[in-house]
Design a protein around this motif. Structure first.
Motif, PDB file in Angstrom:
ATOM      1  N   LEU A  84     -18.493 -15.217  39.822  1.00 59.70           N
ATOM      2  CA  LEU A  84     -19.942 -15.395  39.748  1.00 59.70           C
ATOM      3  C   LEU A  84     -20.594 -14.019  39.700  1.00 59.70           C
ATOM      4  O   LEU A  84     -20.586 -13.283  40.685  1.00 59.70           O
ATOM      5  N   THR A  86     -23.823 -11.758  39.458  1.00 52.76           N
ATOM      6  CA  THR A  86     -25.245 -11.881  39.770  1.00 52.76           C
ATOM      7  C   THR A  86     -25.887 -10.508  39.923  1.00 52.76           C
ATOM      8  O   THR A  86     -25.205  -9.493  39.991  1.00 52.76           O
ATOM      9  N   ASN A  87     -27.214 -10.517  39.983  1.00 46.64           N
ATOM     10  CA  ASN A  87     -28.014  -9.322  40.267  1.00 46.64           C
ATOM     11  C   ASN A  87     -27.651  -8.155  39.360  1.00 46.64           C
ATOM     12  O   ASN A  87     -27.622  -7.003  39.797  1.00 46.64           O
ATOM     13  N   SER A 101     -23.489  -4.742  38.922  1.00 45.78           N
ATOM     14  CA  SER A 101     -23.554  -6.186  39.152  1.00 45.78           C
ATOM     15  C   SER A 101     -22.892  -6.527  40.475  1.00 45.78           C
ATOM     16  O   SER A 101     -21.952  -5.856  40.906  1.00 45.78           O
TER      17      SER A 101
END
Length: 156
Positions: A84, A86-87, A101
């Motif tokens: 996963l 994200t960010n 990330s």
């Protein structure tokens, strides 16, 4: 194309490349994962993003590192993970870019309930060659470690 539109298109292509890695690794397609890093540095880093171990421009070594670390299950063999991402923050500089990330990996097997097994950060660099973005660096910084018994063949 305006400069702003060019930046948006480039960022989109880089995000697609980042996602390509997560899909390939979760599908157990390790030769294709290794090919993504054939012309780049691939390794681990400390909390500051400075490399501690690196494989440079060697797809065979990246494949060996991945296949020597990741446990596979079933036919076709897959690691039963979901990476996963994200960010993600992307920083553009002409035909070069970098990204930071967060990565969280979850895993579930017959013996292991679905759970997060690790989290950390990717420090990535890219270059634009022949109309296509490619990795020039992928460094992984481990921030938190969970139950890796069903995922890792050896310790990190």
């Amino acid at each position: 194309m305006t400069e702003e539109l060019s930046r948006i298109v480039a960022e989109s292509a880089i995000r697609d490349l980042l996602c390509e890695y997560t899909h390939l690794i979760d599908q157990g397609r390790l030769h294709e994962v290794a090919a993504l890093f054939a012309q780049s540095d691939y390794g681990q880093c400390g909390p500051d993003g400075v490399a501690t171990t690196v494989i440079s421009s060697d797809a065979d070594a990246v494949f060996a590192a991945c296949s020597g670390f990741i446990r596979m299950y079933g036919t076709p063999p897959v690691p039963r993970t979901k990476h996963l991402l994200t960010n993600t923050r992307i920083f553009m500089d002409g035909d070069e870019a970098s990204a930071l990330s967060y990565i969280t990996v979850i895993q579930g097997t017959e013996e292991l309930a679905l759970q997060p097994i690790l989290s950390g950060r990717y420090f990535d660099r890219f270059t634009h060659v022949d109309g296509k973005w490619q990795f020039t660096q992928r460094l992984f910084c481990l921030d938190h470690l969970g139950n890796m018994s069903a995922h890792a063949k050896r310790s990190l």
